[in-house]
Design a protein around this motif. Structure first.
Motif, PDB file in Angstrom:
ATOM      1  N   MET A 150       0.830  -1.192   0.000  1.00 29.02           N
ATOM      2  CA  MET A 150       0.000   0.000   0.000  1.00 29.02           C
ATOM      3  C   MET A 150       0.865   1.242   0.000  1.00 29.02           C
ATOM      4  SD  MET A 150      -3.100  -0.522   2.576  1.00 29.02           S
ATOM      5  CE  MET A 150      -4.480   0.244   1.844  1.00 29.02           C
ATOM      6  N   ASN A 151       1.738   1.333  -0.888  1.00 31.32           N
ATOM      7  CA  ASN A 151       2.658   2.462  -0.902  1.00 31.32           C
ATOM      8  C   ASN A 151       1.960   3.805  -1.120  1.00 31.32           C
ATOM      9  OD1 ASN A 151       4.727   0.696  -0.433  1.00 31.32           O
ATOM     10  ND2 ASN A 151       5.318   0.517  -2.583  1.00 31.32           N
ATOM     11  N   TYR A 152       0.905   3.819  -1.905  1.00 30.53           N
ATOM     12  CA  TYR A 152       0.272   5.108  -2.190  1.00 30.53           C
ATOM     13  C   TYR A 152      -0.420   5.728  -0.979  1.00 30.53           C
ATOM     14  CZ  TYR A 152      -4.279   2.760  -2.905  1.00 30.53           C
ATOM     15  OH  TYR A 152      -5.418   2.041  -2.754  1.00 30.53           O
ATOM     16  N   LEU A 153      -0.710   4.932   0.050  1.00 25.85           N
ATOM     17  CA  LEU A 153      -1.315   5.474   1.261  1.00 25.85           C
ATOM     18  C   LEU A 153      -0.302   5.679   2.380  1.00 25.85           C
ATOM     19  CD1 LEU A 153      -4.674   3.531   1.663  1.00 25.85           C
ATOM     20  CD2 LEU A 153      -4.342   5.874   0.923  1.00 25.85           C
ATOM     21  N   ASN A 154       0.847   5.073   2.234  1.00 25.55           N
ATOM     22  CA  ASN A 154       1.876   5.145   3.267  1.00 25.55           C
ATOM     23  C   ASN A 154       1.366   4.594   4.607  1.00 25.55           C
ATOM     24  OD1 ASN A 154       4.511   5.655   4.020  1.00 25.55           O
ATOM     25  ND2 ASN A 154       4.053   7.715   4.751  1.00 25.55           N
ATOM     26  N   ILE A 155       0.522   3.549   4.515  1.00 28.02           N
ATOM     27  CA  ILE A 155       0.005   2.852   5.688  1.00 28.02           C
ATOM     28  C   ILE A 155       0.229   1.360   5.460  1.00 28.02           C
ATOM     29  CG2 ILE A 155      -2.011   2.393   7.140  1.00 28.02           C
ATOM     30  CD1 ILE A 155      -3.307   4.904   6.017  1.00 28.02           C
ATOM     31  N   GLN A 156       0.645   0.662   6.481  1.00 33.17           N
ATOM     32  CA  GLN A 156       0.878  -0.773   6.353  1.00 33.17           C
ATOM     33  C   GLN A 156      -0.448  -1.518   6.206  1.00 33.17           C
ATOM     34  OE1 GLN A 156       3.155  -1.948   9.766  1.00 33.17           O
ATOM     35  NE2 GLN A 156       4.867  -0.613   9.253  1.00 33.17           N
ATOM     36  N   THR A 157      -0.495  -2.442   5.242  1.00 28.98           N
ATOM     37  CA  THR A 157      -1.711  -3.184   4.933  1.00 28.98           C
ATOM     38  C   THR A 157      -2.302  -3.860   6.160  1.00 28.98           C
ATOM     39  OG1 THR A 157      -0.873  -3.602   2.714  1.00 28.98           O
ATOM     40  CG2 THR A 157      -2.690  -4.981   3.440  1.00 28.98           C
ATOM     41  N   GLU A 158      -1.480  -4.516   6.955  1.00 28.22           N
ATOM     42  CA  GLU A 158      -1.991  -5.243   8.115  1.00 28.22           C
ATOM     43  C   GLU A 158      -2.601  -4.302   9.163  1.00 28.22           C
ATOM     44  OE1 GLU A 158       2.385  -4.477   8.693  1.00 28.22           O
ATOM     45  OE2 GLU A 158       1.202  -5.359   7.083  1.00 28.22           O
ATOM     46  N   LYS A 159      -2.193  -3.044   9.153  1.00 22.94           N
ATOM     47  CA  LYS A 159      -2.747  -2.081  10.114  1.00 22.94           C
ATOM     48  C   LYS A 159      -4.138  -1.604   9.714  1.00 22.94           C
ATOM     49  CE  LYS A 159       1.255  -0.010  12.340  1.00 22.94           C
ATOM     50  NZ  LYS A 159       1.897   1.275  12.657  1.00 22.94           N
ATOM     51  N   VAL A 160      -4.447  -1.614   8.417  1.00 27.51           N
ATOM     52  CA  VAL A 160      -5.747  -1.097   7.986  1.00 27.51           C
ATOM     53  C   VAL A 160      -6.831  -2.168   7.884  1.00 27.51           C
ATOM     54  CG1 VAL A 160      -4.852   0.968   6.874  1.00 27.51           C
ATOM     55  CG2 VAL A 160      -5.183  -1.114   5.531  1.00 27.51           C
ATOM     56  N   LEU A 161      -6.472  -3.432   7.998  1.00 28.67           N
ATOM     57  CA  LEU A 161      -7.496  -4.477   7.968  1.00 28.67           C
ATOM     58  C   LEU A 161      -8.558  -4.252   9.049  1.00 28.67           C
ATOM     59  CD1 LEU A 161      -8.785  -7.081   6.988  1.00 28.67           C
ATOM     60  CD2 LEU A 161      -7.128  -8.349   8.389  1.00 28.67           C
ATOM     61  N   PRO A 162      -8.192  -3.971  10.315  1.00 25.69           N
ATOM     62  CA  PRO A 162      -9.230  -3.695  11.318  1.00 25.69           C
ATOM     63  C   PRO A 162     -10.076  -2.462  10.974  1.00 25.69           C
ATOM     64  CG  PRO A 162      -7.118  -4.133  12.385  1.00 25.69           C
ATOM     65  CD  PRO A 162      -6.851  -4.002  10.912  1.00 25.69           C
ATOM     66  N   VAL A 163      -9.481  -1.481  10.318  1.00 28.28           N
ATOM     67  CA  VAL A 163     -10.227  -0.275   9.902  1.00 28.28           C
ATOM     68  C   VAL A 163     -11.259  -0.671   8.847  1.00 28.28           C
ATOM     69  CG1 VAL A 163     -10.076   2.039   8.903  1.00 28.28           C
ATOM     70  CG2 VAL A 163      -8.222   1.185  10.375  1.00 28.28           C
ATOM     71  N   ALA A 164     -10.831  -1.450   7.866  1.00 29.67           N
ATOM     72  CA  ALA A 164     -11.746  -1.891   6.801  1.00 29.67           C
ATOM     73  C   ALA A 164     -12.891  -2.719   7.371  1.00 29.67           C
ATOM     74  CB  ALA A 164     -10.973  -2.679   5.743  1.00 29.67           C
ATOM     75  N   LYS A 165     -12.605  -3.556   8.365  1.00 28.59           N
ATOM     76  CA  LYS A 165     -13.663  -4.356   8.991  1.00 28.59           C
ATOM     77  C   LYS A 165     -14.689  -3.459   9.681  1.00 28.59           C
ATOM     78  CE  LYS A 165     -11.108  -8.634   9.759  1.00 28.59           C
ATOM     79  NZ  LYS A 165     -10.538  -9.553  10.773  1.00 28.59           N
ATOM     80  N   GLU A 166     -14.208  -2.467  10.420  1.00 27.65           N
ATOM     81  CA  GLU A 166     -15.138  -1.546  11.109  1.00 27.65           C
ATOM     82  C   GLU A 166     -15.911  -0.691  10.111  1.00 27.65           C
ATOM     83  OE1 GLU A 166     -15.957  -1.743  14.227  1.00 27.65           O
ATOM     84  OE2 GLU A 166     -14.375  -3.120  14.843  1.00 27.65           O
TER      85      GLU A 166
ATOM     86  N   GLU B 203      -7.141   5.335  14.336  1.00 29.32           N
ATOM     87  CA  GLU B 203      -6.061   5.954  15.121  1.00 29.32           C
ATOM     88  C   GLU B 203      -4.916   4.969  15.330  1.00 29.32           C
ATOM     89  OE1 GLU B 203      -8.230   7.240  18.582  1.00 29.32           O
ATOM     90  OE2 GLU B 203      -8.517   9.272  17.765  1.00 29.32           O
ATOM     91  N   GLU B 204      -5.254   3.715  15.621  1.00 28.64           N
ATOM     92  CA  GLU B 204      -4.230   2.688  15.806  1.00 28.64           C
ATOM     93  C   GLU B 204      -3.429   2.460  14.529  1.00 28.64           C
ATOM     94  OE1 GLU B 204      -6.372  -0.723  17.269  1.00 28.64           O
ATOM     95  OE2 GLU B 204      -6.904   0.288  19.148  1.00 28.64           O
ATOM     96  N   ALA B 205      -4.079   2.618  13.379  1.00 29.41           N
ATOM     97  CA  ALA B 205      -3.422   2.421  12.092  1.00 29.41           C
ATOM     98  C   ALA B 205      -2.791   3.698  11.547  1.00 29.41           C
ATOM     99  CB  ALA B 205      -4.433   1.892  11.073  1.00 29.41           C
ATOM    100  N   GLU B 206      -2.965   4.807  12.260  1.00 29.53           N
ATOM    101  CA  GLU B 206      -2.504   6.118  11.799  1.00 29.53           C
ATOM    102  C   GLU B 206      -3.108   6.458  10.438  1.00 29.53           C
ATOM    103  OE1 GLU B 206       1.778   6.106  12.047  1.00 29.53           O
ATOM    104  OE2 GLU B 206       1.730   5.696  14.206  1.00 29.53           O
ATOM    105  N   ASP B 207      -4.399   6.184  10.316  1.00 34.54           N
ATOM    106  CA  ASP B 207      -5.165   6.383   9.086  1.00 34.54           C
ATOM    107  C   ASP B 207      -5.938   7.697   9.191  1.00 34.54           C
ATOM    108  OD1 ASP B 207      -6.941   6.326   6.956  1.00 34.54           O
ATOM    109  OD2 ASP B 207      -7.883   4.433   7.540  1.00 34.54           O
ATOM    110  N   GLU B 208      -5.269   8.780   8.865  1.00 35.56           N
ATOM    111  CA  GLU B 208      -5.850  10.119   9.002  1.00 35.56           C
ATOM    112  C   GLU B 208      -7.029  10.351   8.057  1.00 35.56           C
ATOM    113  OE1 GLU B 208      -5.113  12.247  11.418  1.00 35.56           O
ATOM    114  OE2 GLU B 208      -3.627  10.830  12.171  1.00 35.56           O
ATOM    115  N   GLY B 209      -7.008   9.741   6.892  1.00 31.72           N
ATOM    116  CA  GLY B 209      -8.112   9.925   5.948  1.00 31.72           C
ATOM    117  C   GLY B 209      -9.434   9.418   6.500  1.00 31.72           C
ATOM    118  N   THR B 210      -9.392   8.247   7.107  1.00 31.21           N
ATOM    119  CA  THR B 210     -10.611   7.687   7.697  1.00 31.21           C
ATOM    120  C   THR B 210     -11.044   8.492   8.916  1.00 31.21           C
ATOM    121  OG1 THR B 210     -10.082   5.467   6.868  1.00 31.21           O
ATOM    122  CG2 THR B 210     -11.638   5.606   8.706  1.00 31.21           C
ATOM    123  N   ILE B 211     -10.084   8.899   9.729  1.00 30.29           N
ATOM    124  CA  ILE B 211     -10.405   9.712  10.913  1.00 30.29           C
ATOM    125  C   ILE B 211     -11.105  11.002  10.483  1.00 30.29           C
ATOM    126  CG2 ILE B 211      -9.408  11.072  12.801  1.00 30.29           C
ATOM    127  CD1 ILE B 211      -7.168   8.878  12.911  1.00 30.29           C
TER     128      ILE B 211
END
Length: 167
Positions: free
Chosen positions: A1-17, A124-132
């Motif tokens: 996931m280079n274009y987001l600069n977020i690790q894939t395994e960190k965003v799986l819980p975000v995608a589930k929620e 927040e745990e994934a440092e996913d500012e776009g979703t926040i």
């Protein structure tokens, strides 16, 4: 996931929620359509229009949530059978009074706000500012709608907390 600069395994819980929120919004959307179609009585014109405004807003949010899941490189859930299975918001009978419809929707808003908080926690745990950022806007909008529906449900003699004004 280079274009987001977020690790894939960190965003799986975000995608589930987000998928859980997507399910909640789909059932909520259909409930708003149900109430829009089936409102009767002296508040028909006012609530018919308000429910249409609300389901139009929900439709936009449904698309944005699904697109955010796709942005995180996961698939959004897209079957009503799955939505009905996992959603905490339930279908509703069309035979409700205007007041009951408002109270039902206010209860649904609590569910949606709770799920948005769950999304933010994982983001927040994934440092996913776009979703926040997306959720922050949704929360403010839904809280305002909740305030308006709650105000509609009050009698004209009820007042808000006077502590600040009186001090």
């Amino acid at each position: 996931m280079n274009y987001l600069n977020i690790q894939t395994e960190k965003v799986l819980p975000v995608a589930k929620e987000l998928n859980q929120l997507l399910a909640e919004y789909h059932i909520y959307y259909q409930k708003l359509r149900n109430f829009h179609w089936n409102i009767v009585g002296k508040n028909f014109f006012e609530l018919h229009e308000k429910f249409e405004e609300m389901y139009s807003d929900a439709r936009v949010k449904i698309d944005e949530i699904a697109e955010r899941i796709l942005t995180l490189q996961y698939h959004p859930i897209s079957r009503y059978s799955k939505y009905l299975k996992i959603a905490n918001i339930s279908e509703e009978s069309p035979f409700q009074t205007d007041s009951d419809m408002i109270y039902i929707l206010l209860d649904d808003h609590k569910t949606l706000l709770k799920q948005m908080a769950n999304v933010i926690k994982k983001a927040e745990e994934a440092e996913d500012e776009g979703t926040i950022d997306l959720m922050g806007g949704y929360i403010a909008s839904l809280e305002k709608t909740s305030w308006m529906l709650n105000a509609w449900s009050k009698s004209t003699v009820e007042q808000l907390n006077e502590d600040i004004v009186l001090s």
